[in-house]
Design an enzyme around this catalytic site. Structure first.
Site, PDB file in Angstrom:
ATOM      1  N   GLY A  91      -1.002   6.721  -0.245  1.00 60.50           N
ATOM      2  CA  GLY A  91      -1.551   7.538   0.901  1.00 60.50           C
ATOM      3  C   GLY A  91      -0.924   9.156   0.857  1.00 60.50           C
ATOM      4  N   ALA A 137      60.798  19.243 -18.018  1.00 62.86           N
ATOM      5  CA  ALA A 137      59.840  19.778 -17.432  1.00 62.86           C
ATOM      6  C   ALA A 137      59.525  21.250 -18.275  1.00 62.86           C
ATOM      7  CB  ALA A 137      60.437  20.361 -16.097  1.00 62.86           C
ATOM      8  N   ALA A 142      54.544  16.835 -11.318  1.00 62.33           N
ATOM      9  CA  ALA A 142      53.442  17.806 -10.707  1.00 62.33           C
ATOM     10  C   ALA A 142      53.219  18.638 -11.875  1.00 62.33           C
ATOM     11  CB  ALA A 142      53.929  18.509  -9.520  1.00 62.33           C
ATOM     12  N   ASN A 201      -0.312  -2.543  16.012  1.00 59.09           N
ATOM     13  CA  ASN A 201      -0.367  -3.151  14.489  1.00 59.09           C
ATOM     14  C   ASN A 201       0.826  -2.527  13.605  1.00 59.09           C
ATOM     15  OD1 ASN A 201      -1.340  -4.095  12.195  1.00 59.09           O
ATOM     16  ND2 ASN A 201      -2.775  -2.422  11.746  1.00 59.09           N
ATOM     17  N   ARG A 212       1.506  14.305   6.561  1.00 60.23           N
ATOM     18  CA  ARG A 212       2.473  14.455   7.920  1.00 60.23           C
ATOM     19  C   ARG A 212       4.003  14.747   7.513  1.00 60.23           C
ATOM     20  NH1 ARG A 212      -0.009   9.513  11.222  1.00 60.23           N
ATOM     21  NH2 ARG A 212      -0.550   8.666   8.983  1.00 60.23           N
ATOM     22  N   LEU A 246       0.830  -1.092  -0.072  1.00 54.39           N
ATOM     23  CA  LEU A 246       0.095  -0.145  -0.130  1.00 54.39           C
ATOM     24  C   LEU A 246       0.957   1.210  -0.129  1.00 54.39           C
ATOM     25  CD1 LEU A 246      -2.833  -1.239   2.748  1.00 54.39           C
ATOM     26  CD2 LEU A 246      -2.506  -1.745   0.200  1.00 54.39           C
ATOM     27  N   SER A 295      57.766  17.859 -14.629  1.00 55.84           N
ATOM     28  CA  SER A 295      56.447  18.612 -14.160  1.00 55.84           C
ATOM     29  C   SER A 295      56.035  19.731 -15.179  1.00 55.84           C
ATOM     30  CB  SER A 295      57.209  19.447 -12.925  1.00 55.84           C
ATOM     31  OG  SER A 295      57.676  18.472 -11.876  1.00 55.84           O
TER      32      SER A 295
HETATM   33  C1  UD1 Z   1      -1.837   2.494   9.507  1.00 56.35           C
HETATM   34  C2  UD1 Z   1      -2.834   1.502  10.251  1.00 56.35           C
HETATM   35  C3  UD1 Z   1      -2.159   1.266  11.912  1.00 56.35           C
HETATM   36  C4  UD1 Z   1      -0.801   0.588  11.967  1.00 56.35           C
HETATM   37  C5  UD1 Z   1       0.128   1.616  10.854  1.00 56.35           C
HETATM   38  C6  UD1 Z   1       1.448   0.998  10.860  1.00 56.35           C
HETATM   39  C7  UD1 Z   1      -4.846   1.702   9.116  1.00 56.35           C
HETATM   40  C8  UD1 Z   1      -6.105   2.603   9.323  1.00 56.35           C
HETATM   41  N1  UD1 Z   1      -4.092   2.074  10.303  1.00 56.35           N
HETATM   42  O1  UD1 Z   1      -1.982   3.579  10.230  1.00 56.35           O
HETATM   43  O2  UD1 Z   1      -3.264   0.590  12.212  1.00 56.35           O
HETATM   44  O3  UD1 Z   1      -0.383   0.555  13.091  1.00 56.35           O
HETATM   45  O4  UD1 Z   1      -0.437   1.686   9.796  1.00 56.35           O
HETATM   46  O5  UD1 Z   1       2.277   1.479  10.435  1.00 56.35           O
HETATM   47  O6  UD1 Z   1      -4.794   1.246   8.249  1.00 56.35           O
HETATM   48  N2  UD1 Z   1      -2.229   4.127   2.022  1.00 56.35           N
HETATM   49  C9  UD1 Z   1      -2.832   3.997   0.682  1.00 56.35           C
HETATM   50  N3  UD1 Z   1      -4.240   4.602   0.522  1.00 56.35           N
HETATM   51  C10 UD1 Z   1      -4.858   5.279   1.461  1.00 56.35           C
HETATM   52  C11 UD1 Z   1      -4.078   5.432   2.659  1.00 56.35           C
HETATM   53  C12 UD1 Z   1      -2.962   5.018   2.890  1.00 56.35           C
HETATM   54  O7  UD1 Z   1      -2.258   3.485  -0.181  1.00 56.35           O
HETATM   55  O8  UD1 Z   1      -5.871   5.707   1.098  1.00 56.35           O
HETATM   56  C13 UD1 Z   1      -0.779   3.488   2.344  1.00 56.35           C
HETATM   57  C14 UD1 Z   1      -0.059   4.626   2.656  1.00 56.35           C
HETATM   58  O9  UD1 Z   1       0.958   5.140   1.417  1.00 56.35           O
HETATM   59  C15 UD1 Z   1       0.808   3.829   3.703  1.00 56.35           C
HETATM   60  C16 UD1 Z   1       0.034   2.936   4.141  1.00 56.35           C
HETATM   61  O10 UD1 Z   1      -1.164   2.861   3.526  1.00 56.35           O
HETATM   62  O11 UD1 Z   1       2.096   3.285   2.934  1.00 56.35           O
HETATM   63  C17 UD1 Z   1      -0.536   3.080   5.533  1.00 56.35           C
HETATM   64  O12 UD1 Z   1      -1.123   4.410   5.408  1.00 56.35           O
HETATM   65  P1  UD1 Z   1      -0.840   5.607   6.517  1.00 56.35           P
HETATM   66  O13 UD1 Z   1      -1.926   6.587   6.547  1.00 56.35           O
HETATM   67  O14 UD1 Z   1       0.427   5.890   6.852  1.00 56.35           O
HETATM   68  O15 UD1 Z   1      -1.485   4.629   7.929  1.00 56.35           O
HETATM   69  P2  UD1 Z   1      -1.157   4.939   9.450  1.00 56.35           P
HETATM   70  O16 UD1 Z   1      -1.982   5.957  10.220  1.00 56.35           O
HETATM   71  O17 UD1 Z   1       0.210   4.918   9.744  1.00 56.35           O
HETATM   72 CA    CA Z   2       2.186   5.087   8.405  1.00 59.56          CA
END
Ligand code: UD1
Ligand code: CA
Length: 470
Positions: A11, A423, A380, A170, A15, A8, A405
């Protein structure tokens, strides 16, 4: 086990406070997503799917070309929705789906193997890796029932005060049997966040009696999620320590392992000493018994046994053979082969050149597009003039030649075996073996000239003073 991996990576990464997609931020010279892909590839899965967002093109360009399939999640509607986007690419797949987060970059294939074997022997429908966090605030908490079985995950935002005190969290690493993926559709929208949480699949599966397990096998350092710039800094530090410790165990000495940068593909031999502020990048190999002094950067190069690289030297795309000494302040540019026991000294720049064994270029020289034999002395200030404004030409200096040199060798030109260049010469024609070539003007000595000059100066001063008195 039939295995597919989904990473995944779609995101927003808000942050991080950076326009660069979060998963492309680097742990040293590798984007976080590439670190995760590399660990996944070591498991030899049947396929790897990366779920990416609107930065699809940028991400595809930054990832090593390989067997990665891309699923696009147009809007970042949460981790549950992200996994759903990969479903089409897994339609015909039956087996275990390992779900990884693109922002958990330090995960190792060893831990993943251990996890998958626990998942398989437990015959679970869903497993996940949990770990004990010293600061659990940025992770989902693991909720367990009376029998200590996992029954839900609650995110920090949605947790009660009592749940926030739970330190088992998690990691975002799940193993899900393909038959259970249909549960993704049942995940409700989290109204407060406007997202579908993948973590909700645990509660849903639990209610339906599926077999689940949270394997508390992760270490906090390995499982850390990177959400902010300061977490990225921490991940880099952990990665550096991990690498340095692995090399220390193999007999490498670091004088200050906090200040070194070693990429994951570097190899270092036994009894090599590395001083502070050294960067070893790309596919670099350092032999045994070498000494690398401070402020040295070596990229994609092979450094053989017993080589000494002195302070503030850069070596790129080259090979330095056994017992050679390079630096201080030398620049070995791509395409060089520096012979054994050869000495390349202060302020010497070399490019696309072969330098034979036991040759010396100790000070202030530019050697470009040159083939230099064994036992040659480069004085040199020697310059190979390799560029006429249109094309590059080569300079050949045969074994045992002596280049005085401040010599300019205007390429194409050849200096024969054992020949001497006086040189200050500008060499435009080939020099036969065992001969002497001098191209500077003959020296003229005018005796008494300085005395005459002194007399002239005194005389003119006397005349000026006389005028003033009048
Ligand atoms: C997530 C978990 C949390 C866990 C933590 C571990 C959920 C709701 N929460 O939180 O329980 O402890 O990871 O690091 O899953 N992403 C997508 N599409 C989206 C949102 C996120 O692909 O719409 C991907 C992000 O790029 C990232 C990963 O999923 O690589 C996790 O997303 P992020 O928003 O960082 O979740 P956390 O708040 O860290
Ligand atoms: Ca994360």
């Amino acid at each position: 086990m039939k295995l597919a991996v989904v990473i995944l990576a779609a995101g927003r990464g808000e942050r991080m406070g950076s326009p660069l997609p979060k998963v492309l931020h680097g742990i040293f010279d590798k984007p976080m997503l590439q670190c995760v892909i590399d660990s996944a590839e070591r498991l030899r899965p049947l396929r790897i799917v990366a779920v990416v967002g609107k930065h699809f093109k940028e991400i595809k360009k930054s990832i090593k070309p390989g067997n990665i399939l891309f699923a696009v999640q147009k809007k970042p509607n949460g981790t549950g929705d992200a996994l759903l986007r990969a479903k089409t690419l897994l339609k015909d797949f039956r087996g275990t789906i390992l779900v990884l987060n693109g922002d958990v970059p330090l995960i190792t294939s060893e831990t993943l193997k251990k996890f998958l074997s626990l998942h398989q022997t437990g015959r679970n429908h869903i497993s996940l890796i949990s770990f004990a966090a010293t600061n659990p605030a940025s992770y989902g908490r693991i909720l367990r029932d009376r029998n200590s079985c996992i029954n839900a995950i609650v995110e920090d935002k949605d947790a009660t005060e009592a749940q926030r005190k739970i330190t088992e969290v998690n990691s975002g690493v799940y193993a899900i049997e393909s038959g259970v993926l249909s549960l993704l559709k049942e995940i409700p929208l989290n109204i407060a966040k406007g997202e579908y949480y993948l973590t909700d699949i645990i509660g849903i599966a639990g209610n339906k009696g599926y077999k689940m397990n949270a394997c508390c096998i992760g270490s906090e350092d390995e499982m850390m999620g990177v959400n902010t710039a300061s977490e990225l800094m921490k991940a880099r530090k952990i990665f550096r320590e991990r690498l340095a410790n692995a090399w220390i165990k193999k007999g490498v000495t670091f004088l200050d392992h906090d200040s070194i940068f070693i990429s994951g593909n570097v190899v270092i031999g036994k009894n090599t000493i590395i001083y502070p502020d050294v960067c070893l990048e790309g596919r670099t190999e350092i032999g045994s018994g070498c000494t690398i002094y401070p402020n040295v950067r070596i990229v994609d190069s092979v450094i053989k046994d017993g080589v000494v690289v002195k302070d503030s030297t850069v070596i790129e795309g080259s090979i330095v053979r056994a017992k050679a000494v390079v630096g201080p302040f030398a620049h070995i540019r791509p395409g060089c082969d520096i012979g054994s026991e050869t000495k390349i000294g202060n302020f010497v720049e070399i490019k696309k050149s072969l330098i034979g064994d036991r040759t010396k270029a100790s000070h202030l020289s530019y050697l470009g597009d040159a083939s230099i034999g064994k036992g040659v002395n480069i004085g040199a200030g020697t310059i190979t003039c390799n560029y006429d404004g249109k094309k590059k030409s080569r300079t050949t200096i045969e074994d045992g030649a002596f280049i005085g040199s401040d010599t300019q060798l205007v390429a194409p030109v050849r200096v024969g075996k054992g020949a001497y260049i006086g040189a200050g010469s500008t060499i435009t024609k080939c020099v036969p073996a065992m001969s002497l070539s001098v191209s500077r003007a003959d020296q003229k000595n005018i005796e008494g000239w300085a005395i005459k000059r002194q007399f002239k100066v005194q005389n003119s001063k006397f005349k000026i003073n006389k005028k003033k008195r009048k």
